[in-house]
Design an enzyme around this catalytic site. Structure first.
Site: not given
Ligand code: URA
Length: 241
Positions: A105
């Site tokens: 993310d």
């Molecule tokens: N899980 C998440 O919630 N975000 C990420 O970026 C990776 C794994």
């Protein structure tokens, strides 16, 4: 020898296989000057000139594997027209054809492998191979052993039950009412770690991927990167072969 175009584009480091399919269907790929937009079309790179946006591809590029400590605020999708800052900007001086293996993310930090090796990327991200990824989470609230057991058994999210996760409590701050927990998952669903902790009542305040398989970030600070060693690449490939 003829191969499917999407495989050739991935091997040339132009895009992941999925992105390569989009390049083909959107009419950006030509074989000997003719647009080929049909998925599954084949070509022989030894006899035909394959171009993307008019530029010939090199089907035998040197394979590059980079380990980046992604800072928060950078998007890990290569072609996001709305993104201000993209992870490829951080490794621009290496190669413009690197793409991230899996996604983090925009506000997640930590380990991101980047490569021009489409087969490597496809194997490492394929759900069948269940490559373990460990995240350090900073959470709201004091996390109980019961909550950790729930996560270890698997919990129901809107897209189904999660596979068992490994959890390790790292610390708690009773004054601030926060906890730090390491969690290892073998799936890669969208926002999975954040959704798992949200579901058990502990929203994630900070998320950092600290490990993929046995690979750790070492001394890399956010924004820094290094080439992976041959042993590290082999170590990851051993898990998915
Ligand atoms: N899980 C998440 O919630 N975000 C990420 O970026 C990776 C794994």
């Amino acid at each position: 020898m003829e191969h499917r175009l999407q495989k050739l584009l991935a091997a040339a480091g132009v895009a992941s296989r999925r992105d390569a399919e989009q390049l083909i269907t959107s009419g950006r790929v030509t074989v000997d000057g003719a647009v080929v937009s049909q998925l599954g079309s084949k070509a022989d790179p030894d006899v035909s000139m394959i171009c993307v946006d008019g530029k010939p591809i090199d089907v035998h590029p040197k394979k590059i594997y980079v380990l980046l400590n992604k800072p928060s605020g950078y998007t890990s999708t290569r072609r996001d027209p709305h993104a201000n800052r993209v992870v490829t900007d951080l490794v621009k001086d290496v190669s413009t054809s690197l793409y991230p293996v899996g996604r983090l993310d925009v506000n997640t930090e930590g380990m991101l492998i980047m490569t021009n090796d489409g087969d490597f990327a496809a194997k490492v991200t394929h759900p069948r191979h269940k490559v373990p990824k460990t995240y350090r989470t900073e959470l709201r609230g004091l996390v109980s052993q019961e909550v950790l057991s729930l996560l270890s058994r698997g919990i129901m999210l809107e897209d189904g039950l999660t596979a068992p996760a490994k959890t390790k409590p790292v610390g708690m701050n009773t004054a601030r009412q926060t906890s730090v927990v390491d969690i290892t998952i073998t799936e890669g669903r969208k926002r999975q770690v954040r959704r798992m902790f949200e579901t058990v009542g502990h929203p994630v305040m900070k998320l950092t991927r600290i490990k993929i398989g046995d690979l750790t970030l070492g001394n890399l600070k956010p924004g820094e990167w290094r080439f992976m060693t041959a042993d590290e690449v082999r170590g990851i490939l051993d898990m998915v072969s």
